[in-house]
Scaffold this motif. Sequence first.
Motif, PDB file in Angstrom:
ATOM      1  N   TRP A  46       0.822  -1.202   0.000  1.00 41.60           N
ATOM      2  CA  TRP A  46       0.000   0.000   0.000  1.00 41.60           C
ATOM      3  C   TRP A  46       0.861   1.259   0.000  1.00 41.60           C
ATOM      4  O   TRP A  46       0.571   2.233  -0.705  1.00 41.60           O
ATOM      5  CB  TRP A  46      -0.941  -0.013   1.194  1.00 41.60           C
ATOM      6  N   THR A  47       1.929   1.257   0.789  1.00 40.08           N
ATOM      7  CA  THR A  47       2.848   2.399   0.828  1.00 40.08           C
ATOM      8  C   THR A  47       3.481   2.635  -0.529  1.00 40.08           C
ATOM      9  O   THR A  47       3.648   3.780  -0.965  1.00 40.08           O
ATOM     10  CB  THR A  47       3.941   2.162   1.884  1.00 40.08           C
ATOM     11  N   GLU A  48       3.818   1.537  -1.222  1.00 44.32           N
ATOM     12  CA  GLU A  48       4.398   1.646  -2.561  1.00 44.32           C
ATOM     13  C   GLU A  48       3.411   2.293  -3.533  1.00 44.32           C
ATOM     14  O   GLU A  48       3.785   3.160  -4.333  1.00 44.32           O
ATOM     15  CB  GLU A  48       4.795   0.254  -3.061  1.00 44.32           C
ATOM     16  N   PHE A  49       2.156   1.903  -3.440  1.00 41.72           N
ATOM     17  CA  PHE A  49       1.137   2.472  -4.330  1.00 41.72           C
ATOM     18  C   PHE A  49       0.906   3.949  -4.017  1.00 41.72           C
ATOM     19  O   PHE A  49       0.833   4.783  -4.934  1.00 41.72           O
ATOM     20  CB  PHE A  49      -0.173   1.693  -4.186  1.00 41.72           C
ATOM     21  N   ILE A  50       0.791   4.285  -2.738  1.00 43.14           N
ATOM     22  CA  ILE A  50       0.545   5.672  -2.340  1.00 43.14           C
ATOM     23  C   ILE A  50       1.719   6.563  -2.727  1.00 43.14           C
ATOM     24  O   ILE A  50       1.556   7.759  -2.979  1.00 43.14           O
ATOM     25  CB  ILE A  50       0.291   5.743  -0.813  1.00 43.14           C
ATOM     26  N   GLY A  51       2.912   5.982  -2.813  1.00 41.76           N
ATOM     27  CA  GLY A  51       4.093   6.776  -3.156  1.00 41.76           C
ATOM     28  C   GLY A  51       4.042   7.339  -4.566  1.00 41.76           C
ATOM     29  O   GLY A  51       4.593   8.418  -4.827  1.00 41.76           O
ATOM     30  N   SER A  52       3.430   6.630  -5.496  1.00 41.63           N
ATOM     31  CA  SER A  52       3.346   7.125  -6.877  1.00 41.63           C
ATOM     32  C   SER A  52       2.066   6.630  -7.546  1.00 41.63           C
ATOM     33  O   SER A  52       2.113   5.809  -8.469  1.00 41.63           O
ATOM     34  CB  SER A  52       4.570   6.665  -7.687  1.00 41.63           C
ATOM     35  N   PRO A  53       0.917   7.095  -7.081  1.00 41.92           N
ATOM     36  CA  PRO A  53      -0.356   6.618  -7.651  1.00 41.92           C
ATOM     37  C   PRO A  53      -0.545   7.011  -9.110  1.00 41.92           C
ATOM     38  O   PRO A  53      -1.158   6.262  -9.877  1.00 41.92           O
ATOM     39  CB  PRO A  53      -1.407   7.274  -6.746  1.00 41.92           C
ATOM     40  N   ALA A  54      -0.045   8.180  -9.498  1.00 40.76           N
ATOM     41  CA  ALA A  54      -0.218   8.625 -10.886  1.00 40.76           C
ATOM     42  C   ALA A  54       0.475   7.665 -11.852  1.00 40.76           C
ATOM     43  O   ALA A  54      -0.066   7.351 -12.929  1.00 40.76           O
ATOM     44  CB  ALA A  54       0.337  10.034 -11.049  1.00 40.76           C
ATOM     45  N   TYR A  55       1.647   7.185 -11.465  1.00 38.28           N
ATOM     46  CA  TYR A  55       2.388   6.235 -12.314  1.00 38.28           C
ATOM     47  C   TYR A  55       1.588   4.953 -12.504  1.00 38.28           C
ATOM     48  O   TYR A  55       1.420   4.465 -13.632  1.00 38.28           O
ATOM     49  CB  TYR A  55       3.747   5.938 -11.681  1.00 38.28           C
ATOM     50  N   PHE A  56       1.076   4.411 -11.405  1.00 35.73           N
ATOM     51  CA  PHE A  56       0.338   3.143 -11.490  1.00 35.73           C
ATOM     52  C   PHE A  56      -0.975   3.317 -12.247  1.00 35.73           C
ATOM     53  O   PHE A  56      -1.373   2.423 -13.012  1.00 35.73           O
ATOM     54  CB  PHE A  56       0.081   2.595 -10.088  1.00 35.73           C
ATOM     55  N   MET A  57      -1.651   4.435 -12.063  1.00 36.26           N
ATOM     56  CA  MET A  57      -2.894   4.665 -12.782  1.00 36.26           C
ATOM     57  C   MET A  57      -2.640   4.828 -14.284  1.00 36.26           C
ATOM     58  O   MET A  57      -3.436   4.367 -15.117  1.00 36.26           O
ATOM     59  CB  MET A  57      -3.604   5.903 -12.236  1.00 36.26           C
ATOM     60  N   LYS A  58      -1.533   5.456 -14.615  1.00 38.69           N
ATOM     61  CA  LYS A  58      -1.173   5.628 -16.033  1.00 38.69           C
ATOM     62  C   LYS A  58      -0.921   4.270 -16.679  1.00 38.69           C
ATOM     63  O   LYS A  58      -1.414   3.984 -17.781  1.00 38.69           O
ATOM     64  CB  LYS A  58       0.066   6.515 -16.139  1.00 38.69           C
ATOM     65  N   GLU A  59      -0.152   3.420 -16.010  1.00 48.26           N
ATOM     66  CA  GLU A  59       0.138   2.091 -16.562  1.00 48.26           C
ATOM     67  C   GLU A  59      -1.128   1.236 -16.627  1.00 48.26           C
ATOM     68  O   GLU A  59      -1.343   0.487 -17.583  1.00 48.26           O
ATOM     69  CB  GLU A  59       1.203   1.387 -15.716  1.00 48.26           C
ATOM     70  N   THR A  60      -1.984   1.348 -15.609  1.00 51.67           N
ATOM     71  CA  THR A  60      -3.247   0.609 -15.614  1.00 51.67           C
ATOM     72  C   THR A  60      -4.132   1.065 -16.759  1.00 51.67           C
ATOM     73  O   THR A  60      -4.775   0.242 -17.435  1.00 51.67           O
ATOM     74  CB  THR A  60      -3.985   0.796 -14.279  1.00 51.67           C
ATOM     75  N   GLY A  61      -4.185   2.366 -16.995  1.00 49.26           N
ATOM     76  CA  GLY A  61      -4.985   2.896 -18.094  1.00 49.26           C
ATOM     77  C   GLY A  61      -4.514   2.397 -19.447  1.00 49.26           C
ATOM     78  O   GLY A  61      -5.336   2.072 -20.318  1.00 49.26           O
ATOM     79  N   GLN A  62      -3.206   2.292 -19.619  1.00 51.38           N
ATOM     80  CA  GLN A  62      -2.670   1.811 -20.889  1.00 51.38           C
ATOM     81  C   GLN A  62      -3.036   0.344 -21.114  1.00 51.38           C
ATOM     82  O   GLN A  62      -3.448  -0.053 -22.205  1.00 51.38           O
ATOM     83  CB  GLN A  62      -1.151   1.994 -20.925  1.00 51.38           C
ATOM     84  N   THR A  63      -2.905  -0.468 -20.056  1.00 56.73           N
ATOM     85  CA  THR A  63      -3.288  -1.878 -20.163  1.00 56.73           C
ATOM     86  C   THR A  63      -4.781  -2.014 -20.405  1.00 56.73           C
ATOM     87  O   THR A  63      -5.227  -2.870 -21.184  1.00 56.73           O
ATOM     88  CB  THR A  63      -2.889  -2.635 -18.877  1.00 56.73           C
ATOM     89  N   PHE A  64      -5.578  -1.167 -19.755  1.00 55.41           N
ATOM     90  CA  PHE A  64      -7.028  -1.192 -19.941  1.00 55.41           C
ATOM     91  C   PHE A  64      -7.397  -0.904 -21.393  1.00 55.41           C
ATOM     92  O   PHE A  64      -8.217  -1.620 -21.994  1.00 55.41           O
ATOM     93  CB  PHE A  64      -7.676  -0.162 -19.011  1.00 55.41           C
ATOM     94  N   LEU A  65      -6.802   0.119 -21.984  1.00 51.06           N
ATOM     95  CA  LEU A  65      -7.117   0.471 -23.371  1.00 51.06           C
ATOM     96  C   LEU A  65      -6.725  -0.643 -24.330  1.00 51.06           C
ATOM     97  O   LEU A  65      -7.471  -0.971 -25.267  1.00 51.06           O
ATOM     98  CB  LEU A  65      -6.411   1.778 -23.751  1.00 51.06           C
ATOM     99  N   THR A  66      -5.559  -1.246 -24.111  1.00 49.11           N
ATOM    100  CA  THR A  66      -5.121  -2.350 -24.966  1.00 49.11           C
ATOM    101  C   THR A  66      -6.069  -3.536 -24.848  1.00 49.11           C
ATOM    102  O   THR A  66      -6.459  -4.151 -25.846  1.00 49.11           O
ATOM    103  CB  THR A  66      -3.701  -2.787 -24.581  1.00 49.11           C
ATOM    104  N   THR A  67      -6.464  -3.854 -23.609  1.00 50.35           N
ATOM    105  CA  THR A  67      -7.365  -4.989 -23.378  1.00 50.35           C
ATOM    106  C   THR A  67      -8.718  -4.764 -24.020  1.00 50.35           C
ATOM    107  O   THR A  67      -9.243  -5.645 -24.719  1.00 50.35           O
ATOM    108  CB  THR A  67      -7.538  -5.220 -21.866  1.00 50.35           C
TER     109      THR A  67
END
Length: 261
Positions: A46-67
């Motif tokens: 959780w600490t890792e995610f909170i440290g850079s949420p924008a990065y993880f959301m950006k990568e998740t969005g890219q995978t979502f669009l491809t899927t």
Amino acid sequence: MSQLTAKLKGPATIFSMLACALVIWELCVRILQIKPILLPPPSRIWTEFIGSPAYFMKETGQTFLTTVSGFALAALLGLVLAIGIVHSKFLERTVYTLLVGLNSVPKVALAPLFVIWMGTGTEPKIAIAILLAIFSIVIDAVLGLRSVDPDMLHLARISRAPMWMILLKIRLPNALPSIFAGLKVAISFALVGAIVGEFVAGSGGLGFAILTAQGQFDTPRVFVCLFLLGILGTGLFYLVEILERLALPWHVSQRGNAAAH
């Protein structure tokens, strides 16, 4: 009020079980003093995610669009192929056999070919997602289109109904339950295909983030990506299920779900 309580009871039970599992995980890691590089506790993840949420959301969005892109194209192409296979013996002997053969080949082995043919952009990832998702759609759609009462088809032909009307009025409505069953399987395969594509030719997405974190031995970041993949896959599956309920309120399976809830 009682109906509202019944509807909330299912999700509340699921979240309670997940919370208990996370607490047990946290306690086991701390009591057994497992190194974070092997198995980080949920608090560290959780600490890792909170440290850079924008990065993880950006990568998740890219995978979502491809899927979603791969899934949508696979659904369209798979339905067209299924209709062709049902109406043509030639397509059944050629295309259907080719799909079965392609499905037996590990998709990771085919992924480098897509990179050679299409480069390292989004196209090979979408192509791999299509390749993984299309087989289940075609198989279930063909099954549904063929599972029509022969007497109904005979009556339609006697009435001189054109082929397109038989397809739209009889075959497709009858095949919808099978088609949605294939779509629910296909959405998970499309996500797997997107990740495989990001592993092989990725410059972004959760698959690429996992590879990058693995190269840095950043296990908490890997677990964040895995959790996000789980959430993304579950959300997409239930999105298809919601579409199924909207499209098939008359079907016995949906009436059974409504009664259970």
